[in-house]
Write a protein that holds these residues in place. Structure first.
Motif, PDB file in Angstrom:
ATOM      1  N   ASP A   1      78.073 -30.523 101.604  1.00 22.64           N
ATOM      2  CA  ASP A   1      77.990 -30.553 102.828  1.00 22.64           C
ATOM      3  C   ASP A   1      79.290 -30.876 103.457  1.00 22.64           C
ATOM      4  OD1 ASP A   1      75.366 -30.392 102.329  1.00 22.64           O
ATOM      5  OD2 ASP A   1      74.821 -32.449 102.722  1.00 22.64           O
ATOM      6  N   VAL A   2      79.429 -30.363 104.837  1.00 20.91           N
ATOM      7  CA  VAL A   2      80.675 -30.759 105.195  1.00 20.91           C
ATOM      8  C   VAL A   2      80.166 -31.325 106.839  1.00 20.91           C
ATOM      9  CG1 VAL A   2      82.420 -29.217 106.748  1.00 20.91           C
ATOM     10  CG2 VAL A   2      81.679 -28.675 104.483  1.00 20.91           C
ATOM     11  N   LEU A   3      80.993 -32.265 107.430  1.00 21.58           N
ATOM     12  CA  LEU A   3      80.801 -32.863 108.799  1.00 21.58           C
ATOM     13  C   LEU A   3      81.806 -32.784 109.621  1.00 21.58           C
ATOM     14  CD1 LEU A   3      79.280 -36.409 107.483  1.00 21.58           C
ATOM     15  CD2 LEU A   3      78.142 -34.765 109.038  1.00 21.58           C
ATOM     16  N   VAL A   4      81.665 -32.376 110.726  1.00 24.69           N
ATOM     17  CA  VAL A   4      82.888 -32.206 111.681  1.00 24.69           C
ATOM     18  C   VAL A   4      82.484 -33.229 112.896  1.00 24.69           C
ATOM     19  CG1 VAL A   4      83.911 -30.455 113.279  1.00 24.69           C
ATOM     20  CG2 VAL A   4      82.943 -29.880 111.168  1.00 24.69           C
ATOM     21  N   TRP A   5      83.619 -33.837 113.352  1.00 23.54           N
ATOM     22  CA  TRP A   5      83.238 -34.860 114.521  1.00 23.54           C
ATOM     23  C   TRP A   5      84.525 -34.977 115.160  1.00 23.54           C
ATOM     24  CZ3 TRP A   5      84.268 -36.350 109.539  1.00 23.54           C
ATOM     25  CH2 TRP A   5      84.954 -37.483 109.541  1.00 23.54           C
ATOM     26  N   GLY A   6      84.380 -34.865 116.544  1.00 24.88           N
ATOM     27  CA  GLY A   6      85.630 -34.962 117.632  1.00 24.88           C
ATOM     28  C   GLY A   6      85.188 -35.547 118.865  1.00 24.88           C
ATOM     29  N   GLY A   7      85.722 -35.105 119.577  1.00 30.40           N
ATOM     30  CA  GLY A   7      85.459 -35.433 121.367  1.00 30.40           C
ATOM     31  C   GLY A   7      85.320 -36.746 121.430  1.00 30.40           C
ATOM     32  N   GLU A   8      84.179 -37.112 122.123  1.00 32.23           N
ATOM     33  CA  GLU A   8      83.674 -38.110 122.354  1.00 32.23           C
ATOM     34  C   GLU A   8      83.178 -39.274 121.164  1.00 32.23           C
ATOM     35  OE1 GLU A   8      79.270 -38.159 124.190  1.00 32.23           O
ATOM     36  OE2 GLU A   8      80.317 -36.454 124.625  1.00 32.23           O
TER      37      GLU A   8
END
Ligand code: MD3
Ligand code: FE
Length: 220
Positions: free
Chosen positions: A181-188
């Motif tokens: 599994d891959v998670l991507v988080w950014g921005g707010e």
């Protein structure tokens, strides 16, 4: 019936076709690393031969239960002086190993699929969780530029990830993460609190009892 002490890890067989939004700018790419799992594990092994996993000290003098290493131009370290990124591995007194190509491409492609085109990580933190290891709720705040996302790759046994809010006191969502599994988080969502609950005793065919998490960052 009681639970077996070493239940086997559930296996994701396929990658999902689209990113799943967990929050406004937080995405799960289920199974996205599966197609490259063997090449990835080979690259990780090579990195860890050069800069081995080690248990770092916290500024408060405790030993972290997660074992860590890094690759890329910068690596995250913790010691009595604090948390920071360094160009040199303090254990080997040499630069951190180069970020291998399969790892880098995986991070760049995952970020692009989630709307973060042109993500070029300069740091990859490698976390190894043995059974019972946890990571308490925290924010990732040591990077210079919060406009870049973070990409994480889960390998080995299952984990229960906690996705919190902007305050430590916000009740976290619990999200199951499996091998690939891959998670991507950014921005707010970049500064959300997050953590990992204690890893349960399990067995993974490639990783035995352990979980490895890669987090790709633009640190400098
Ligand atoms: C943050 N690692 O190394 S990454 C870390 O599984 C770290 O080893 C954890 O936290 C690990 O600093 C978690 C996964 C993650 C996923 C989504 C997030 C962190 C997040 C969303 C918002 C903020
Ligand atoms: Fe983190």
């Amino acid at each position: 019936m009681t639970d077996s002490p070493h239940i086997s890890t559930s296996q994701r067989l396929f990658e999902s076709d689209a990113p799943q939004a967990l929050a406004a700018a937080t995405f799960l790419l289920a199974g996205f690393a599966l197609a490259r799992q063997h090449e990835l594990l080979g690259e990780i092994e090579q990195v860890l031969r050069e800069s081995p996993l080690r248990h770092m000290q916290t500024p408060g003098g405790f030993t972290m239960s997660v074992a860590m290493s890094n690759c890329g131009a910068l690596g995250w370290v913790s010691d009595r002086k604090g948390y920071r990124y360094t160009p040199m591995d303090p254990l080997t007194n040499a630069p951190w190993p180069v970020l291998p190509s399969c790892m880098q491409q995986l991070a760049t492609e995952a970020a692009a699929l989630c709307g973060f085109a042109g993500f070029m990580p300069d740091a990859c933190l490698i976390n190894r969780y043995a059974p019972g290891t946890r990571m308490s709720l925290h924010q990732d705040k040591n990077e210079v530029d919060y406009s870049a996302p973070i990409v994480s790759v889960s390998l080995g046994v299952d984990a229960a990830f906690q996705l919190g809010g902007m305050q430590r006191s916000d009740k976290p969502l619990r999200i199951g993460l499996q091998h690939g599994d891959v998670l991507v988080w950014g921005g707010e969502d970049r500064l959300r609190f997050h953590g990992v609950l204690p890893i349960k005793p399990q067995h993974h065919p490639l990783m035995g009892p352990d979980r490895i998490n890669l987090t790709f960052r633009k640190a400098g």
